[in-house]
Design an enzyme around this catalytic site. Structure first.
Site, PDB file in Angstrom:
ATOM      1  N   ASP A  37       0.711  -1.214   0.401  1.00 57.83           N
ATOM      2  CA  ASP A  37      -0.272   0.013   0.350  1.00 57.83           C
ATOM      3  C   ASP A  37       0.642   1.321   0.546  1.00 57.83           C
ATOM      4  O   ASP A  37       1.878   1.479   0.362  1.00 57.83           O
ATOM      5  CB  ASP A  37      -0.533  -0.186   0.906  1.00 57.83           C
ATOM      6  CG  ASP A  37      -1.923   1.329   1.347  1.00 57.83           C
ATOM      7  OD1 ASP A  37      -2.660   0.658   0.081  1.00 57.83           O
ATOM      8  OD2 ASP A  37      -1.819   2.009   1.979  1.00 57.83           O
ATOM      9  N   ARG A  38       0.107   2.487  -0.417  1.00 56.09           N
ATOM     10  CA  ARG A  38       1.057   3.631  -0.709  1.00 56.09           C
ATOM     11  C   ARG A  38       2.017   4.050   0.681  1.00 56.09           C
ATOM     12  O   ARG A  38       2.772   4.638   0.457  1.00 56.09           O
ATOM     13  CB  ARG A  38       0.319   4.559  -2.042  1.00 56.09           C
ATOM     14  CG  ARG A  38       1.161   6.100  -2.266  1.00 56.09           C
ATOM     15  CD  ARG A  38       0.427   6.898  -2.986  1.00 56.09           C
ATOM     16  NE  ARG A  38      -1.006   7.470  -2.150  1.00 56.09           N
ATOM     17  CZ  ARG A  38      -0.547   8.074  -1.263  1.00 56.09           C
ATOM     18  NH1 ARG A  38       0.631   9.319  -1.342  1.00 56.09           N
ATOM     19  NH2 ARG A  38      -2.039   8.708  -1.278  1.00 56.09           N
TER      20      ARG A  38
END
Length: 308
Positions: free
Chosen positions: A148-149
């Site tokens: 996830d970013r």
């Protein structure tokens, strides 16, 4: 059933570490495209505007194996075209990507917070893929999985395209042990360690995933490492890999991760606050290498900053 022929190599080079978009002209479903231009306007006009598509055709931005495409060329089913999309304006992520390990097959990257793994939406050049391709001079580099970013930590990347499937299979078949570290509120009323199993669903276009009744499709083990000043430091061991799984499970326990902009409440969109990263770190990756049979184990060198 006849198999589709393999697509030819792209005639365009990468730009800023990003591959050109490949387009295959599909079967005409009765629309009656007479020219390549008509199809491209139909395909992309709603997204970027008819005038922009027309300009890209005039500028020779759409390229076939023999060079730039004239928009008036007859439409040909199955033909391949390539083009570079216009990159969105991106705020540079002001943190380096660490490299924990590198050999002829893999690169284990230590991803900073705020950096997406793969190009998507408004994050294209500011991604692990694009930046490492440029920085390491590895044009075929591909991540074997996504992180996830907003999460920092380890990402396994594959150097050669022909090796990628074997490493992706490890993640698909849950043969990779992943350990995360997180900072969240401490609540002595929450009995830990605990294994959380629930059904998580995420709708396309909706920021937050949610737990719903039904057969569980996610599993995480939550352990408390220590606590201090109302905060706890936790070890998170996911068995499955649903979108936002660890964040959803911690929030469900009443322990939302520190600086989480989505759980329990979605914050309004705005500039990134690089000084308040989500307190979640992919600390460890362990697996058996599919080519050598060697037991591999890697640890992140990053540290969570805590309250910030």
């Amino acid at each position: 059933m006849r198999r589709r022929a393999k697509a030819p190599a792209a005639p365009l080079p990468q730009r800023d570490g990003v591959d050109p978009v490949r387009v295959r002209l599909p079967e005409d479903p009765g629309v009656g495209w007479a020219t390549v231009r008509e199809h491209l306007v139909d395909r992309y006009g709603a997204a970027v505007g008819v005038e922009r598509v027309e300009a890209m055709v005039r500028e020779g931005r759409f390229v076939g194996v023999d060079g730039p495409v004239d928009g008036d060329e007859p439409y040909t089913v199955g033909r391949y075209l390539w083009f570079h999309r216009d990159f969105p304006a991106e705020t540079p992520v002001p943190f380096p990507i660490g490299v924990v390990y590198r050999d002829e097959r893999i690169v284990v990257a230590d991803k900073p917070h705020f950096l997406a793994t793969m190009p998507r939406g408004r994050h294209v050049t500011q991604t692990v893929l694009a930046r490492l391709r440029r920085e390491l001079g590895l044009p075929h580099l591909q991540p074997a999985h996504r992180l996830d970013r907003l999460t920092a930590g380890l990402v396994l990347c594959v150097v050669r395209p022909e090796d990628r499937g074997a490493y992706q299979t490890l993640f698909r078949d849950r043969l990779v042990r992943k350990e995360y570290e997180a900072v969240a509120p401490y609540d002595p009323g929450v009995a830990l360690p605990v294994t959380v199993r629930s059904r998580i669903e995420k709708e396309r276009g909706v920021m937050a995933a949610r737990e719903v009744p039904g057969e569980p499709n996610s599993e995480s083990r939550i352990e408390l490492l220590r606590h201090e000043g109302g905060l706890g430091w936790y070890r998170l061991l996911p068995v499955t890999g649903r979108t936002h799984q660890l964040r959803v499970h911690m929030n469900g326990l009443g322990l939302p991760l520190l600086h989480d902009p989505v759980y329990p409440v979605v914050r309004e969109d705005g500039p990134e606050d690089f000084g308040r990263p989500l307190q979640l770190l992919a600390r460890t990756l362990e697996f058996t290498d599919p080519f050598t049979g060697e037991a591999r184990g890697f640890g992140s060198r990053a540290r969570l900053s805590g309250p910030g």
